[in-house]
Design an enzyme around this catalytic site. Structure first.
Site, short mmCIF file in Angstrom:
data_model
loop_
_atom_site.label_atom_id
_atom_site.label_comp_id
_atom_site.label_asym_id
_atom_site.label_seq_id
_atom_site.Cartn_x
_atom_site.Cartn_y
_atom_site.Cartn_z
N ILE A 36 61.29 53.11 15.84
CA ILE A 36 60.41 52.35 15.23
C ILE A 36 59.57 53.10 14.23
CG2 ILE A 36 58.81 52.34 16.88
CD1 ILE A 36 58.74 49.38 16.46
N ASP A 51 63.43 48.36 15.59
CA ASP A 51 62.70 47.70 16.75
C ASP A 51 63.52 47.35 17.87
OD1 ASP A 51 60.88 46.81 18.55
OD2 ASP A 51 59.80 45.60 17.08
N TYR A 141 54.62 52.07 34.89
CA TYR A 141 55.78 52.81 34.21
C TYR A 141 56.82 53.06 35.31
CZ TYR A 141 58.39 57.41 32.48
OH TYR A 141 59.09 57.95 32.05
N LYS A 145 60.65 51.41 35.80
CA LYS A 145 61.86 52.46 35.98
C LYS A 145 62.54 51.93 37.26
CE LYS A 145 61.47 55.22 32.43
NZ LYS A 145 62.52 55.01 31.29
P1 NAD Z 1 58.83 59.87 23.61
O1 NAD Z 1 57.55 58.80 23.87
O2 NAD Z 1 58.62 60.94 23.23
O3 NAD Z 1 59.78 58.73 22.67
C1 NAD Z 1 59.89 57.65 22.69
C2 NAD Z 1 60.35 57.06 21.44
O4 NAD Z 1 60.55 55.55 21.52
C3 NAD Z 1 59.14 57.44 20.26
O5 NAD Z 1 59.72 58.15 19.30
C4 NAD Z 1 58.84 56.12 19.89
O6 NAD Z 1 58.79 55.92 18.58
C5 NAD Z 1 60.22 55.07 20.09
N1 NAD Z 1 59.83 53.82 20.45
C6 NAD Z 1 58.77 52.99 20.78
N2 NAD Z 1 58.79 51.96 20.79
C7 NAD Z 1 60.09 51.46 20.29
C8 NAD Z 1 60.59 50.07 19.76
N3 NAD Z 1 59.95 49.11 19.84
N4 NAD Z 1 61.83 50.15 19.35
C9 NAD Z 1 62.28 51.68 18.95
N5 NAD Z 1 61.77 52.85 19.09
C10 NAD Z 1 60.46 52.76 19.81
O7 NAD Z 1 59.47 59.60 24.94
P2 NAD Z 1 60.32 60.57 25.24
O8 NAD Z 1 59.70 61.72 26.26
O9 NAD Z 1 61.35 61.33 24.62
O10 NAD Z 1 61.33 59.76 26.35
C11 NAD Z 1 62.44 58.96 26.40
C12 NAD Z 1 62.78 58.31 27.75
O11 NAD Z 1 63.02 59.24 28.71
C13 NAD Z 1 61.94 57.36 28.24
O12 NAD Z 1 62.68 56.40 28.75
C14 NAD Z 1 61.10 58.08 29.08
O13 NAD Z 1 60.59 57.24 30.20
C15 NAD Z 1 62.15 58.82 29.75
N6 NAD Z 1 61.98 59.93 30.32
C16 NAD Z 1 61.02 61.09 29.71
C17 NAD Z 1 60.55 61.94 30.41
C18 NAD Z 1 59.92 63.32 29.86
O14 NAD Z 1 59.25 64.12 30.42
N7 NAD Z 1 59.85 63.26 28.48
C19 NAD Z 1 60.85 62.28 31.69
C20 NAD Z 1 61.14 61.35 32.59
C21 NAD Z 1 61.75 60.09 31.85
C1 AKB Z 2 55.79 61.09 32.29
O1 AKB Z 2 54.83 62.00 32.73
O2 AKB Z 2 55.35 60.03 32.16
C2 AKB Z 2 56.81 61.59 31.94
C3 AKB Z 2 57.77 61.20 33.32
C4 AKB Z 2 58.09 62.17 34.37
O3 AKB Z 2 58.62 60.18 33.48
N1 AKB Z 2 57.20 62.92 31.67
#
Ligand code: NAD
Ligand code: AKB
Length: 317
Positions: A36, A51, A141, A145
């Site tokens: 987005i 989106d 959150y 999940k």
């Molecule tokens: P992030 O927030 O860095 O990236 C998410 C991306 O989604 C952003 O770039 C945002 O602009 C985009 N986004 C938001 N709304 C949107 C929409 N309506 N349409 C399209 N894009 C949209 O998150 P991340 O850390 O890269 O995490 C990615 C996935 O991995 C998530 O599902 C998160 O729950 C999961 N996750 C991440 C972590 C971590 O530590 N990073 C840990 C556990 C799980």
């Molecule tokens: C968060 O802290 O929300 C993420 C995760 C562990 O899902 N890094």
């Protein structure tokens, strides 16, 4: 390649690195990045503004590029979702349904959707948390999940949808910034150390959480997606483990390279979230089913972050 790959949420912490790895594996033109918002880095292949809540736009992009595989990364993370629970639920659930339904209608063949250690809650055993255990998450959150995991398994069982998932721990990388999670301090700490600033940590010094270096997370993601279908025996989501540490322990590790680095502690609302999560994870099912193994321990993670971030931030050398 017959069908192409679409990464949704590609401008985020994981997407930035996953797109790069997938393009190296499958070819730049075969991996379509989408978000987005604009990407954090220059693109070497196609990028579309999308989106994920707009089903018409999603279908247009899927048809335009003949997409057969989707990595769905768009979500609100734990800390941000607590500030806007209704939108967190809407985005995290409806993004998943929009993608699962494309596979149910046989328009796409395969989905990756990440879950999180946030599926666990305060009644879960915190040490070596098993794959199958009590799961009573207390954040919106975590609830999204957990519900997502149940829906993935349901679509696999009822509609033969090939959806694969892992429960990421907190992820740490130098190429992109985290997007509003409870584990974000563990990335910020490296930026502060290299800038010769101190960190005011929003978690207390002994808050141990499961974490992972980003290239291990990318390896797991591509590993589960490339594995033979029959080897994927769990269609909700797999536990995976990297390292576990507290703010105090990571500080000591960084101080081996930057002895002057200083940390102070001012726990906020994220402390309660962290306290409800596991401290370490049992990932034997992933090891047995699709040969998962991590490459990074705490020392290797810390040294790799410091070396690479120093190059990425030349003004802070
Ligand atoms: P992030 O927030 O860095 O990236 C998410 C991306 O989604 C952003 O770039 C945002 O602009 C985009 N986004 C938001 N709304 C949107 C929409 N309506 N349409 C399209 N894009 C949209 O998150 P991340 O850390 O890269 O995490 C990615 C996935 O991995 C998530 O599902 C998160 O729950 C999961 N996750 C991440 C972590 C971590 O530590 N990073 C840990 C556990 C799980
Ligand atoms: C968060 O802290 O929300 C993420 C995760 C562990 O899902 N890094």
């Amino acid at each position: 390649m017959a069908g192409k790959v679409l990464v949704i949420g590609s401008s985020g912490q994981i997407g930035t690195e996953l797109v790069e790895a997938l393009r190296a594996l499958k070819g730049n033109e075969n991996v379509i990045a989408s978000d987005i918002r604009e990407p954090q880095i220059e693109q070497t292949g196609p990028f579309e503004i999308l989106d994920i809540l707009n089903k018409v736009q999603l279908l247009e992009i899927v048809e335009k590029y003949n997409i057969k595989e989707i990595y769905l990364l768009a979500a609100l993370l734990s800390a941000t979702a607590e500030k806007n629970p209704a939108f967190g639920w809407d985005l995290n659930m409806n993004s998943l349904f929009n993608v699962l339904d494309l596979a149910k209608e046989k328009i796409i063949d395969k989905i990756f959707w990440p879950s999180s250690i946030a599926v666990f809650g305060p009644t879960t055993p915190q040490q070596n948390t098993p794959q199958y255990t009590i799961m009573e998450p207390t954040t919106v959150y975590g609830i999204s999940k957990q519900a997502g995991e149940r829906w993935c398994e349901y679509y696999f069982n009822k509609y033969d949808v090939d959806v694969r998932s892992i429960r990421y721990p907190g992820l740490i990388g130098y190429k992109s910034l985290p997007g509003g999670g409870t584990t974000d301090y563990a990335v910020d700490i490296f930026h502060k150390a290299l800038k010769k600033e101190s960190l005011e940590c929003f978690l207390s010094e002994d808050t141990t959480l499961p974490m992972m270096y980003m290239s291990d997370a990318i390896k797991a993601t591509i590993g589960i997606m490339e594995a033979n279908g029959p080897s994927i025996k769990i269609r909700s989501s797999y536990n995976i483990a990297g390292v576990s540490f507290s703010p105090k322990e990571i500080t000591h590790e960084i101080q081996k390279s930057i002895p002057d680095f200083n940390i102070t502690y001012k726990p906020d609302y994220r402390q309660e979230i962290a306290d409800s999560w596991p401290q370490s994870i049992d990932d034997n099912h992933a090891k047995l089913d699709w040969n998962w193994s991590p490459d990074y321990d705490l020392t290797k993670l810390s040294n790799t972050m410091l070396e690479n971030l120093k190059l990425a931030l030349p003004q802070e050398k």
